[in-house]
Design a protein around this motif. Structure first.
Motif, short mmCIF file in Angstrom:
data_model
loop_
_atom_site.label_atom_id
_atom_site.label_comp_id
_atom_site.label_asym_id
_atom_site.label_seq_id
_atom_site.Cartn_x
_atom_site.Cartn_y
_atom_site.Cartn_z
N ALA A 199 -23.84 -63.44 22.34
CA ALA A 199 -24.46 -64.70 22.90
C ALA A 199 -23.07 -65.51 23.43
O ALA A 199 -22.40 -65.94 22.60
CB ALA A 199 -25.34 -65.51 22.07
N ASP A 200 -23.19 -65.87 24.70
CA ASP A 200 -22.14 -66.66 25.11
C ASP A 200 -22.80 -67.44 26.31
O ASP A 200 -23.03 -67.00 27.45
CB ASP A 200 -20.93 -65.80 25.45
N ASP A 201 -22.90 -68.78 26.33
CA ASP A 201 -23.39 -69.67 27.46
C ASP A 201 -22.41 -70.09 28.14
O ASP A 201 -22.62 -70.73 29.36
CB ASP A 201 -24.11 -70.89 26.72
N ARG A 221 -13.57 -63.54 19.90
CA ARG A 221 -12.22 -64.39 20.00
C ARG A 221 -11.73 -64.15 21.49
O ARG A 221 -11.02 -64.83 22.10
CB ARG A 221 -11.12 -63.75 18.89
N THR A 222 -11.75 -62.73 21.98
CA THR A 222 -11.20 -62.42 23.22
C THR A 222 -12.08 -63.30 24.34
O THR A 222 -11.45 -63.73 25.28
CB THR A 222 -11.29 -60.94 23.40
N LEU A 223 -13.24 -63.39 24.12
CA LEU A 223 -14.08 -64.00 25.09
C LEU A 223 -13.94 -65.47 25.07
O LEU A 223 -13.70 -66.06 26.19
CB LEU A 223 -15.43 -63.76 24.64
N SER A 224 -13.74 -66.13 24.06
CA SER A 224 -13.45 -67.42 23.84
C SER A 224 -11.95 -67.83 24.55
O SER A 224 -11.71 -68.88 25.35
CB SER A 224 -13.24 -67.79 22.52
N GLN A 266 -6.25 -56.62 23.21
CA GLN A 266 -5.93 -57.71 22.31
C GLN A 266 -5.91 -59.11 23.09
O GLN A 266 -5.61 -59.03 24.14
CB GLN A 266 -4.94 -57.62 21.43
N ALA A 267 -6.32 -60.34 22.71
CA ALA A 267 -6.08 -61.32 23.44
C ALA A 267 -4.79 -61.70 23.86
O ALA A 267 -4.57 -62.50 24.86
CB ALA A 267 -6.73 -62.37 22.64
N THR A 312 -13.78 -53.48 21.63
CA THR A 312 -12.94 -52.81 20.80
C THR A 312 -13.78 -52.91 19.10
O THR A 312 -14.01 -51.98 18.70
CB THR A 312 -11.70 -53.62 20.31
N SER A 313 -14.36 -54.14 18.65
CA SER A 313 -14.99 -54.26 17.58
C SER A 313 -15.82 -55.55 17.80
O SER A 313 -15.38 -56.71 18.40
CB SER A 313 -14.08 -54.43 16.22
N ALA A 314 -16.74 -55.85 17.05
CA ALA A 314 -17.72 -57.00 17.19
C ALA A 314 -16.95 -58.28 16.64
O ALA A 314 -17.41 -59.29 16.84
CB ALA A 314 -18.97 -56.61 16.06
N SER A 315 -15.98 -57.97 15.69
CA SER A 315 -15.30 -59.35 15.14
C SER A 315 -14.30 -59.59 16.14
O SER A 315 -13.93 -60.83 16.15
CB SER A 315 -14.88 -58.88 13.98
#
Length: 295
Positions: free
Chosen positions: A52-54, A17-20, A176-177, A10-13
């Protein structure tokens, strides 16, 4: 390991939050999806830059909506750009084409809407024989009652057409999350649709892993059979190996002839020393005659 292979970019911002939240829920692999509709431009859109997500394994995905049978889909070019290529046909003719001939990794129907066609076992089975998977997305049904009703009906129809849910994966397609659900909740939803407990767990785990491997093989191999790999050897070393191989072939041929000649000579010498069966029988007969004469 749990997978969600359809998270719209959806957006870079919003994506971090969704990935977290996905990581908190227990997912390990996530595909960020880009949806393309209508006629494709001359310059294909590039995948978004993965954050970036480890903690998560991130993939890129393209969902191409098929609305015109005569449209030039350029699927080969899309496959080289994205990790996963999903097709979303909007008519029965396009569904048959996607299941039987179009090169893709996944068929993702919009189950939040009432389908204008029936899902037949013959059509769906053609896709399963080719190793394709079918996707059910639950995100739209979280807040929309009508979408939930359509999802229940369409998912049950797909499960019947696949004879128990073979080749089905479940994704969220959540923008959305708040529309995301934990893997165990997704498994319970799939059981409610008609999947068995093991098939429901496989829809968010094992089948997704198989899908990823098949997609990688399709990109790296010729028709999934011959894979081109780099053995890590430099050009100079390759040339040296080729030179040694040719020299060994030339030298090996001469040595073989010399060895064969030597063996022939040795064999001839041994043949002069050893007696044949006929000669041995003749010598034995002569000895018997001599003994008889002497006696």
């Amino acid at each position: 390991m749990y997978y969600d292979l359809n998270i719209p970019y959806t957006s870079a911002s919003e994506i971090p939050r969704t990935l977290s939240f996905l990581n908190t829920l227990g997912y390990t692999t996530v595909a960020l999806s880009t949806t393309l509709t209508g006629k494709l431009p001359s310059q294909l859109p590039t995948p978004p830059t993965l954050p970036a997500d480890d903690k998560l394994t991130l993939l890129t995905r393209c969902t191409l909506v098929l609305s015109d049978p005569s449209q030039n889909h350029r699927l080969a070019s899309l496959s080289t750009l994205y990790s996963l290529l999903a097709l979303r046909p909007t008519s029965e003719k396009l569904l048959l084409q996607a299941c039987s001939s179009l090169e893709c990794d996944l068929i993702s129907l919009d189950f939040s809407q009432r389908l204008p066609f029936q899902l037949k076992h013959k059509t769906v089975g053609a896709a399963l024989l080719r190793g394709l998977s079918f996707e059910i997305c639950y995100g739209a049904s979280i807040t929309d009652v009508r979408a939930r009703q359509n999802l229940l009906q369409n998912a049950a129809s797909l499960i019947r057409a696949t004879r128990g849910g073979r080749g089905i994966i479940v994704s969220s397609e959540a923008r959305q999350a708040l529309a995301l659900r934990a893997p165990n909740d997704v498994i319970n939803l799939a059981v409610l649709w008609g999947l068995g407990q093991e098939a429901a767990r496989d829809a968010v785990a094992g089948r997704c892993r198989v899908l990823m491997r098949q997609a990688e093989m399709r990109r790296r191999a010729f028709k999934g059979v011959v894979e081109v790999i780099d053995d890590g050897v430099g050009e100079e070393e390759k040339a040296e190996r080729e030179k040694k191989r040719k020299a060994s072939e030339q030298g090996g041929g001469t040595g073989k002839k010399g060895k064969q000649g030597g063996n022939a000579q040795v064999g001839g010498g041994e043949a002069g020393q050893k007696l044949s069966k006929k000669e041995r029988r003749a010598q034995a007969q002569t000895a018997k005659t001599a003994v008889a004469t002497g006696s």
